[in-house]
Write a protein that holds these residues in place. Structure first.
Motif, PDB file in Angstrom:
ATOM      1  N   UNK A  18      47.261  39.432  58.083  1.00 47.67           N
ATOM      2  CA  UNK A  18      48.544  38.717  57.982  1.00 47.67           C
ATOM      3  C   UNK A  18      48.418  37.795  56.507  1.00 47.67           C
ATOM      4  N   UNK A  19      47.031  37.241  56.467  1.00 51.35           N
ATOM      5  CA  UNK A  19      46.997  36.601  54.965  1.00 51.35           C
ATOM      6  C   UNK A  19      47.021  37.409  53.925  1.00 51.35           C
ATOM      7  N   UNK A  20      46.555  38.925  54.039  1.00 52.45           N
ATOM      8  CA  UNK A  20      46.578  39.805  52.996  1.00 52.45           C
ATOM      9  C   UNK A  20      48.300  40.030  52.560  1.00 52.45           C
ATOM     10  N   UNK A  21      49.014  39.969  53.351  1.00 46.27           N
ATOM     11  CA  UNK A  21      50.487  40.053  53.317  1.00 46.27           C
ATOM     12  C   UNK A  21      51.218  38.831  52.907  1.00 46.27           C
ATOM     13  N   UNK A  22      50.540  37.833  52.915  1.00 48.49           N
ATOM     14  CA  UNK A  22      51.008  36.548  52.476  1.00 48.49           C
ATOM     15  C   UNK A  22      51.028  36.131  51.154  1.00 48.49           C
ATOM     16  N   UNK A  23      51.473  34.905  50.687  1.00 49.34           N
ATOM     17  CA  UNK A  23      51.433  34.580  49.291  1.00 49.34           C
ATOM     18  C   UNK A  23      50.054  34.008  48.959  1.00 49.34           C
ATOM     19  N   UNK A  24      49.299  33.910  49.806  1.00 44.74           N
ATOM     20  CA  UNK A  24      47.903  33.408  50.015  1.00 44.74           C
ATOM     21  C   UNK A  24      47.082  34.486  49.125  1.00 44.74           C
ATOM     22  N   UNK A  25      47.335  35.796  49.180  1.00 42.90           N
ATOM     23  CA  UNK A  25      46.608  36.797  48.575  1.00 42.90           C
ATOM     24  C   UNK A  25      47.074  37.127  47.188  1.00 42.90           C
ATOM     25  N   UNK A  26      47.882  36.503  46.779  1.00 47.34           N
ATOM     26  CA  UNK A  26      48.196  36.442  45.300  1.00 47.34           C
ATOM     27  C   UNK A  26      47.165  35.833  44.523  1.00 47.34           C
ATOM     28  N   UNK A  27      46.548  35.012  44.996  1.00 45.92           N
ATOM     29  CA  UNK A  27      45.300  34.334  44.208  1.00 45.92           C
ATOM     30  C   UNK A  27      44.300  35.342  43.912  1.00 45.92           C
ATOM     31  N   UNK A  28      43.927  35.630  42.577  1.00 50.37           N
ATOM     32  CA  UNK A  28      43.115  36.487  42.170  1.00 50.37           C
ATOM     33  C   UNK A  28      41.623  36.253  42.663  1.00 50.37           C
ATOM     34  N   UNK A  29      41.265  35.314  43.250  1.00 52.64           N
ATOM     35  CA  UNK A  29      39.883  35.050  43.790  1.00 52.64           C
ATOM     36  C   UNK A  29      40.090  35.328  45.340  1.00 52.64           C
ATOM     37  N   UNK A  30      41.073  35.184  46.064  1.00 55.86           N
ATOM     38  CA  UNK A  30      41.214  35.074  47.520  1.00 55.86           C
ATOM     39  C   UNK A  30      41.502  36.449  47.943  1.00 55.86           C
ATOM     40  N   UNK A  31      42.104  37.240  47.337  1.00 54.06           N
ATOM     41  CA  UNK A  31      42.599  38.607  47.518  1.00 54.06           C
ATOM     42  C   UNK A  31      41.433  39.428  47.809  1.00 54.06           C
ATOM     43  N   UNK A  32      40.380  39.517  46.782  1.00 54.42           N
ATOM     44  CA  UNK A  32      39.059  40.290  46.982  1.00 54.42           C
ATOM     45  C   UNK A  32      38.197  39.931  48.159  1.00 54.42           C
ATOM     46  N   UNK A  33      38.134  38.577  48.630  1.00 54.01           N
ATOM     47  CA  UNK A  33      37.492  37.872  49.402  1.00 54.01           C
ATOM     48  C   UNK A  33      38.061  38.280  50.756  1.00 54.01           C
ATOM     49  N   UNK A  34      39.379  38.111  50.854  1.00 48.37           N
ATOM     50  CA  UNK A  34      40.200  38.693  52.118  1.00 48.37           C
ATOM     51  C   UNK A  34      40.016  40.099  52.565  1.00 48.37           C
ATOM     52  N   UNK A  35      40.020  41.177  51.413  1.00 47.38           N
ATOM     53  CA  UNK A  35      39.753  42.267  51.472  1.00 47.38           C
ATOM     54  C   UNK A  35      38.484  42.675  52.124  1.00 47.38           C
ATOM     55  N   UNK A  36      37.342  42.242  51.389  1.00 48.66           N
ATOM     56  CA  UNK A  36      35.892  42.123  51.905  1.00 48.66           C
ATOM     57  C   UNK A  36      35.904  41.750  53.364  1.00 48.66           C
ATOM     58  N   UNK A  37      36.472  40.627  53.634  1.00 50.68           N
ATOM     59  CA  UNK A  37      36.294  40.234  55.204  1.00 50.68           C
ATOM     60  C   UNK A  37      36.997  41.364  56.087  1.00 50.68           C
ATOM     61  N   UNK A  38      38.155  41.684  55.734  1.00 48.86           N
ATOM     62  CA  UNK A  38      38.756  42.706  56.594  1.00 48.86           C
ATOM     63  C   UNK A  38      38.048  43.888  56.864  1.00 48.86           C
ATOM     64  N   UNK A  39      37.400  44.464  55.730  1.00 54.21           N
ATOM     65  CA  UNK A  39      36.252  45.348  55.622  1.00 54.21           C
ATOM     66  C   UNK A  39      35.192  45.254  57.053  1.00 54.21           C
ATOM     67  N   UNK A  40      34.694  44.099  56.519  1.00 53.75           N
ATOM     68  CA  UNK A  40      33.366  43.851  57.689  1.00 53.75           C
ATOM     69  C   UNK A  40      34.211  43.804  59.092  1.00 53.75           C
ATOM     70  N   UNK A  41      35.011  43.059  59.276  1.00 53.87           N
ATOM     71  CA  UNK A  41      35.714  43.019  60.620  1.00 53.87           C
ATOM     72  C   UNK A  41      36.271  44.164  61.107  1.00 53.87           C
ATOM     73  N   UNK A  42      36.774  45.393  60.398  1.00 54.64           N
ATOM     74  CA  UNK A  42      36.802  46.595  61.034  1.00 54.64           C
ATOM     75  C   UNK A  42      35.619  47.175  61.520  1.00 54.64           C
ATOM     76  N   UNK A  43      34.734  47.276  60.657  1.00 58.27           N
ATOM     77  CA  UNK A  43      33.474  47.560  60.790  1.00 58.27           C
ATOM     78  C   UNK A  43      32.962  47.025  62.424  1.00 58.27           C
ATOM     79  N   UNK A  44      33.080  45.782  62.531  1.00 55.02           N
ATOM     80  CA  UNK A  44      32.671  45.084  63.810  1.00 55.02           C
ATOM     81  C   UNK A  44      33.540  45.478  64.738  1.00 55.02           C
ATOM     82  N   UNK A  45      34.771  45.697  64.639  1.00 52.70           N
ATOM     83  CA  UNK A  45      35.715  46.260  65.746  1.00 52.70           C
ATOM     84  C   UNK A  45      35.432  47.547  66.105  1.00 52.70           C
TER      85      UNK A  45
END
Length: 89
Positions: A18-45
């Motif tokens: 949801x954050x990746x699809x929100x304006x929060x992800x427009x920040x050039x530092x936040x988006x890559x961190x959210x993408x990395x978090x997403x990857x690790x969470x997918x691995x855990x799931x």
């Protein structure tokens, strides 16, 4: 994998997406961190109850290692070794 951990990871993955699809992800530092978090969470799931400690160690390594590139993330599916994740400077 512990059922409680799986439920937590699924909920956090949903929130991260949801954050990746929100304006929060427009920040050039936040988006890559959210993408990395997403990857690790997918691995855990995707961990099964019979996952080996090696599988869990690879996820932990991804979560704590240095910078990576997007190509590496797509080359190595969940449970396989890849470069580390980005860190906020």
């Amino acid at each position: 994998m512990d059922a409680q951990l799986g439920a937590w990871a699924r909920q956090l993955l949903s929130n991260t997406r949801l954050l990746l699809d929100s304006p929060v992800a427009n920040d050039p530092q936040r988006r890559p961190l959210l993408e990395d978090l997403e990857l690790v969470l997918v691995q855990i799931v995707q961990l099964s109850p019979g996952s080996t400690s090696q599988d869990r160690d690879l996820i932990e390594k991804d979560a704590t290692a240095g910078p990576c590139n997007d190509e590496a993330a797509h080359r190595h599916p969940a449970g396989s070794q890849r470069g580390g994740l980005r860190t906020l400077k």
